[in-house]
Scaffold this motif. Structure first.
Motif, PDB file in Angstrom:
ATOM      1  N   ARG A 169       0.830  -1.209   0.000  1.00 17.62           N
ATOM      2  CA  ARG A 169       0.000   0.000   0.000  1.00 17.62           C
ATOM      3  C   ARG A 169       0.860   1.252   0.000  1.00 17.62           C
ATOM      4  NH1 ARG A 169      -4.961   1.317   4.230  1.00 17.62           N
ATOM      5  NH2 ARG A 169      -5.559   3.308   3.292  1.00 17.62           N
ATOM      6  N   ASP A 170       1.941   1.240   0.791  1.00 17.56           N
ATOM      7  CA  ASP A 170       2.842   2.390   0.819  1.00 17.56           C
ATOM      8  C   ASP A 170       3.463   2.627  -0.555  1.00 17.56           C
ATOM      9  OD1 ASP A 170       2.455   2.862   3.555  1.00 17.56           O
ATOM     10  OD2 ASP A 170       3.984   1.393   4.095  1.00 17.56           O
ATOM     11  N   ILE A 171       3.913   1.533  -1.187  1.00 17.91           N
ATOM     12  CA  ILE A 171       4.547   1.651  -2.496  1.00 17.91           C
ATOM     13  C   ILE A 171       3.557   2.167  -3.534  1.00 17.91           C
ATOM     14  CG2 ILE A 171       5.682   0.378  -4.358  1.00 17.91           C
ATOM     15  CD1 ILE A 171       7.433   0.804  -1.941  1.00 17.91           C
ATOM     16  N   ASN A 172       2.333   1.677  -3.464  1.00 15.19           N
ATOM     17  CA  ASN A 172       1.315   2.159  -4.393  1.00 15.19           C
ATOM     18  C   ASN A 172       1.057   3.644  -4.208  1.00 15.19           C
ATOM     19  OD1 ASN A 172      -0.055   0.200  -6.291  1.00 15.19           O
ATOM     20  ND2 ASN A 172      -0.054  -1.028  -4.418  1.00 15.19           N
ATOM     21  N   LYS A 173       1.076   4.103  -2.962  1.00 16.26           N
ATOM     22  CA  LYS A 173       0.877   5.536  -2.704  1.00 16.26           C
ATOM     23  C   LYS A 173       2.021   6.354  -3.291  1.00 16.26           C
ATOM     24  CE  LYS A 173      -1.976   5.090   1.439  1.00 16.26           C
ATOM     25  NZ  LYS A 173      -2.057   5.254   2.907  1.00 16.26           N
ATOM     26  N   ILE A 174       3.237   5.839  -3.132  1.00 14.37           N
ATOM     27  CA  ILE A 174       4.392   6.534  -3.720  1.00 14.37           C
ATOM     28  C   ILE A 174       4.235   6.612  -5.232  1.00 14.37           C
ATOM     29  CG2 ILE A 174       6.879   6.407  -4.109  1.00 14.37           C
ATOM     30  CD1 ILE A 174       7.105   5.071  -1.353  1.00 14.37           C
ATOM     31  N   LYS A 175       3.843   5.494  -5.846  1.00 17.55           N
ATOM     32  CA  LYS A 175       3.659   5.461  -7.305  1.00 17.55           C
ATOM     33  C   LYS A 175       2.568   6.428  -7.738  1.00 17.55           C
ATOM     34  CE  LYS A 175       4.301   3.862 -11.465  1.00 17.55           C
ATOM     35  NZ  LYS A 175       3.291   4.679 -12.158  1.00 17.55           N
ATOM     36  N   ASN A 176       1.472   6.478  -6.983  1.00 16.30           N
ATOM     37  CA  ASN A 176       0.390   7.402  -7.321  1.00 16.30           C
ATOM     38  C   ASN A 176       0.852   8.858  -7.247  1.00 16.30           C
ATOM     39  OD1 ASN A 176      -1.502   5.407  -7.813  1.00 16.30           O
ATOM     40  ND2 ASN A 176      -2.299   5.422  -5.720  1.00 16.30           N
ATOM     41  N   LEU A 177       1.656   9.149  -6.241  1.00 14.46           N
ATOM     42  CA  LEU A 177       2.178  10.508  -6.099  1.00 14.46           C
ATOM     43  C   LEU A 177       3.146  10.849  -7.228  1.00 14.46           C
ATOM     44  CD1 LEU A 177       2.711  10.488  -2.233  1.00 14.46           C
ATOM     45  CD2 LEU A 177       1.119  11.966  -3.491  1.00 14.46           C
ATOM     46  N   MET A 178       3.955   9.881  -7.647  1.00 11.56           N
ATOM     47  CA  MET A 178       4.852  10.090  -8.781  1.00 11.56           C
ATOM     48  C   MET A 178       4.057  10.407 -10.044  1.00 11.56           C
ATOM     49  SD  MET A 178       7.548   6.976  -8.079  1.00 11.56           S
ATOM     50  CE  MET A 178       8.368   7.161  -9.676  1.00 11.56           C
ATOM     51  N   ASP A 179       2.987   9.622 -10.275  1.00 11.26           N
ATOM     52  CA  ASP A 179       2.151   9.862 -11.450  1.00 11.26           C
ATOM     53  C   ASP A 179       1.474  11.228 -11.381  1.00 11.26           C
ATOM     54  OD1 ASP A 179       2.833   7.416 -12.425  1.00 11.26           O
ATOM     55  OD2 ASP A 179       0.985   6.403 -11.817  1.00 11.26           O
TER      56      ASP A 179
END
Length: 241
Positions: free
Chosen positions: A184-194
Motif C-alpha cells: 500500500r505504501d509503495i502504491n501511494k508513492i507510485k500514485n504521487l509520482m504519477d
C-alpha cells in the motif's frame, strides 16, 4: 467537476479530479445500451430455440434477469471500479482514501443504485440532485458507501503499475530499507509520482523523495525522480525473490 485532496501516510496530499454529472450519465447510458443489446440478442436466441414456456422463463431469469441485475456490482468488483461505460468515459470508482473500494462498499453502492434507478421520473431525479448538491459529485450510494467516482485521464508515461519484471535484467538493489514499506505504501508513492508527472510538478516529486528518505533513513545524492524509480525497482526485486 471538483478536485479532492486525500492525505497519504507520507503527509503529502494526493489530488483526484471527480467525474462530473455528464461523464457519469453518458457512462450509464453506454452500460444501459450494452445491457439492452444483450437482452435483445438473448431474446432472439431463445425464440429461435423454440423452447417450452417454462424453460424459456428459466433461461430468461438466469441468463437475462440476473446478469442485468448484477451487471454493475460484478463488473465494478472484477474491473477494479469500472464498467465498460466507465472505461469509455475514463472514470473509476474509488474509496475516499483513493484506493480500491471494499466488497461491502461496492455492495452498498449497488443496493442504492437499485433504489435510485429511473423506474419513474422521481427515482431518476434523486441521483441527479445528489450529484449536483454534493461537494464531490457523489450520488447517495457514494455518500453512504464512502466512495467517489474520479477521472482516470493522465498523461503519465511512467508504468501504470508498481510491478516491474526485474528477472530480465542483471539488477543490483541499492536500498534494502524499502522492505519496511508495504504494498500500500509503495502504491501511494507510485500514485504521487504519477500525480507529479501529470501536473508537471517537480516540487512534488522532490517532496515525495524527501519524505521517503526521511521515513526510511536513507541518504543519497540521487535526483528525486531517479531515487523514486530506484526504490520501486528495489521493491520489486526483493518482493519477487
Amino acid at each position: 467537476m471538483a478536485n479532492i485532496k486525500i492525505p497519504t501516510s507520507f503527509n503529502i496530499d494526493l489530488e483526484f479530479e471527480t467525474a462530473n454529472l455528464f461523464q457519469r450519465f453518458v457512462g450509464w447510458l453506454i452500460d444501459s445500451f450494452i445491457r439492452g443489446v444483450y437482452i435483445v440478442i438473448l431474446g432472439y436466441t431463445v425464440n429461435n430455440l423454440q423452447l417450452d414456456q417454462v424453460t424459456s422463463y428459466v433461461v430468461y431469469f438466469f441468463l437475462g434477469v440476473l446478469p442485468v441485475l448484477f451487471y454493475f456490482l460484478v463488473l465494478e468488483i472484477i474491473m477494479n471500479g469500472q464498467t465498460p461505460g466507465k472505461v469509455i468515459m475514463n472514470i473509476k470508482v474509488r474509496n475516499m482514501q483513493g484506493g480500491q473500494p471494499s466488497i461491502s462498499q461496492h455492495l452498498i453502492r449497488w443496493l442504492f443504485r437499485l433504489l435510485e434507478a429511473p423506474y419513474f421520473f422521481w427515482n431518476g431525479i434523486i441521483p441527479v440532485i445528489a450529484v449536483i448538491r454534493s461537494d464531490y459529485d457523489q450520488r447517495l450510494g457514494d455518500i453512504v458507501a464512502g466512495t467517489i467516482v474520479v477521472s482516470t485521464k493522465t498523461r503519465a508515461t511512467l508504468s501504470g503499475t508498481i510491478f516491474r519484471d526485474m528477472s530480465a535484467v542483471d539488477y543490483t538493489p541499492q536500498f534494502p530499507q524499502i522492505l519496511k514499506l508495504s504494498d500500500r505504501d509503495i502504491n501511494k508513492i507510485k500514485n504521487l509520482m504519477d500525480q507529479a508527472f501529470k501536473s508537471r510538478n517537480p516540487e512534488l516529486t522532490a517532496r515525495v523523495a524527501y519524505r521517503v528518505k526521511d521515513v526510511l533513513e536513507i541518504q543519497t545524492d540521487m535526483q528525486p525522480a531517479e531515487f523514486l524509480e530506484t526504490i520501486l525497482n528495489d521493491y520489486n526485486y526483493y518482493t519477487t525473490r
